[in-house]
Motif scaffolding. Sequence first.
Motif, PDB file in Angstrom:
ATOM      1  N   UNK A   1       8.127  13.049  10.299  1.00 16.23           N
ATOM      2  CA  UNK A   1       7.717  11.830   9.601  1.00 16.23           C
ATOM      3  C   UNK A   1       6.476  11.283  10.281  1.00 16.23           C
ATOM      4  N   UNK A   2       5.483  10.936   9.472  1.00 16.70           N
ATOM      5  CA  UNK A   2       4.254  10.312   9.955  1.00 16.70           C
ATOM      6  C   UNK A   2       4.311   8.829   9.602  1.00 16.70           C
ATOM      7  N   UNK A   3       4.126   7.964  10.587  1.00 16.78           N
ATOM      8  CA  UNK A   3       4.125   6.528  10.324  1.00 16.78           C
ATOM      9  C   UNK A   3       2.724   6.111   9.910  1.00 16.78           C
ATOM     10  N   UNK A   4       2.587   5.767   8.642  1.00 18.60           N
ATOM     11  CA  UNK A   4       1.316   5.288   8.100  1.00 18.60           C
ATOM     12  C   UNK A   4       1.396   3.763   7.958  1.00 18.60           C
ATOM     13  N   UNK A   5       0.942   3.233   6.839  1.00 20.23           N
ATOM     14  CA  UNK A   5       0.978   1.790   6.627  1.00 20.23           C
ATOM     15  C   UNK A   5       0.668   1.492   5.172  1.00 20.23           C
ATOM     16  N   UNK A   6       1.187   0.375   4.688  1.00 15.98           N
ATOM     17  CA  UNK A   6       0.817  -0.080   3.355  1.00 15.98           C
ATOM     18  C   UNK A   6      -0.680  -0.335   3.263  1.00 15.98           C
ATOM     19  N   UNK A   7      -1.329  -0.555   4.413  1.00 12.52           N
ATOM     20  CA  UNK A   7      -2.788  -0.713   4.428  1.00 12.52           C
ATOM     21  C   UNK A   7      -3.486   0.563   3.984  1.00 12.52           C
ATOM     22  N   UNK A   8      -2.784   1.683   4.029  1.00  9.81           N
ATOM     23  CA  UNK A   8      -3.362   2.943   3.575  1.00  9.81           C
ATOM     24  C   UNK A   8      -3.312   3.130   2.083  1.00  9.81           C
ATOM     25  N   UNK A   9      -2.615   2.238   1.377  1.00  6.44           N
ATOM     26  CA  UNK A   9      -2.532   2.341  -0.086  1.00  6.44           C
ATOM     27  C   UNK A   9      -3.048   1.097  -0.789  1.00  6.44           C
ATOM     28  N   UNK A  10      -3.225  -0.008  -0.074  1.00  5.41           N
ATOM     29  CA  UNK A  10      -3.739  -1.245  -0.665  1.00  5.41           C
ATOM     30  C   UNK A  10      -4.934  -1.740   0.133  1.00  5.41           C
ATOM     31  N   UNK A  11      -6.043  -1.975  -0.547  1.00  7.25           N
ATOM     32  CA  UNK A  11      -7.258  -2.429   0.135  1.00  7.25           C
ATOM     33  C   UNK A  11      -7.190  -3.927   0.426  1.00  7.25           C
ATOM     34  N   UNK A  12      -7.598  -4.275   1.617  1.00  8.78           N
ATOM     35  CA  UNK A  12      -7.750  -5.669   2.022  1.00  8.78           C
ATOM     36  C   UNK A  12      -9.025  -5.786   2.842  1.00  8.78           C
ATOM     37  N   UNK A  13      -9.716  -6.911   2.771  1.00  9.30           N
ATOM     38  CA  UNK A  13     -10.928  -7.066   3.584  1.00  9.30           C
ATOM     39  C   UNK A  13     -10.596  -7.166   5.058  1.00  9.30           C
ATOM     40  N   UNK A  14     -11.501  -6.641   5.879  1.00 12.30           N
ATOM     41  CA  UNK A  14     -11.396  -6.822   7.322  1.00 12.30           C
ATOM     42  C   UNK A  14     -10.608  -5.776   8.068  1.00 12.30           C
ATOM     43  N   UNK A  15     -10.106  -4.742   7.375  1.00 10.70           N
ATOM     44  CA  UNK A  15      -9.291  -3.741   8.075  1.00 10.70           C
ATOM     45  C   UNK A  15      -9.769  -2.322   7.770  1.00 10.70           C
ATOM     46  N   UNK A  16     -11.072  -2.146   7.624  1.00  2.84           N
ATOM     47  CA  UNK A  16     -11.604  -0.852   7.186  1.00  2.84           C
ATOM     48  C   UNK A  16     -11.148   0.299   8.075  1.00  2.84           C
ATOM     49  N   UNK A  17     -11.265   0.151   9.373  1.00  2.00           N
ATOM     50  CA  UNK A  17     -10.921   1.256  10.270  1.00  2.00           C
ATOM     51  C   UNK A  17      -9.429   1.554  10.224  1.00  2.00           C
ATOM     52  N   UNK A  18      -8.622   0.521  10.309  1.00  2.00           N
ATOM     53  CA  UNK A  18      -7.172   0.720  10.283  1.00  2.00           C
ATOM     54  C   UNK A  18      -6.725   1.308   8.952  1.00  2.00           C
ATOM     55  N   UNK A  19      -7.233   0.752   7.849  1.00  2.00           N
ATOM     56  CA  UNK A  19      -6.840   1.233   6.525  1.00  2.00           C
ATOM     57  C   UNK A  19      -7.264   2.678   6.306  1.00  2.00           C
ATOM     58  N   UNK A  20      -8.471   3.005   6.708  1.00  2.00           N
ATOM     59  CA  UNK A  20      -8.957   4.378   6.542  1.00  2.00           C
ATOM     60  C   UNK A  20      -8.123   5.351   7.368  1.00  2.00           C
TER      61      UNK A  20
END
Length: 238
Positions: free
Chosen positions: A117-136
């Motif tokens: 299992x790889x722990x990703x994040x909802x930030x990887x499927x929903x765009x929000x401002x200010x988290x480009x590096x983490x989301x990518x």
Amino acid sequence: MSFAGKRVLITGAASGIGRAVAERLHIEGAELLLVDREPIDLPGRHHRGDVADEALWEKVELGPLDHALVCAGVAGAAPIVGLDYAEWRRILGVNLDGAFLTLRAAMRSLVDGGSAVVVASAAGVKAEPGIAAYAASKAGAIQLARVAAKEGAPRGVRVNAVAPGGVETPIWDSVPMFAQRAAEVGRSAAFDEMARMATPLGRYATAEEIAAQILFLLSDAAATITGAVLVSDGGYSL
């Protein structure tokens, strides 16, 4: 969902979700191989180092593995126009390079029929401002898990991702907005405020709740599930 006698690799085991999974698996009787750059005070074989350092994985002797959890991660926040390249590389280095190196080592060691299992994040499927590096980094981790699932399928090796939304873990302390609010009202109240504002269910998950979901994905109860992304975010991504 028996893990008795199973050999399990966990990165990010010193705190948060990784620690919660390690604690559950120890109770279940699993043999644990734990990796973190911070000291680990849990039973098992410990390896201290940076998951993004290829030399670490050349030293770690995994042996045959039954399961693996790719969990080590860091956070950060800045708009793209103000994001230093060094900070971009720091976050991508741990969250994506580290996930690749961990998963590569794990898949070389997983027995036929094993799981990861790889722990990703909802930030990887929903765009929000200010988290480009983490989301990518987390979007990349999701796709990495999906490709790994296809590559592992001929041996019966399953690979899935879990994409939590807000989880009450220490990683939030590195986010300036949260750290400032927590200093003003306390960590618990800061979590409650953010959850009510951003999450339809009005609450964040605990590390133990996400750990239970990860154990399901690792277990034979999820025997026909591979290449899936379990979004566990209280409705945040709706």
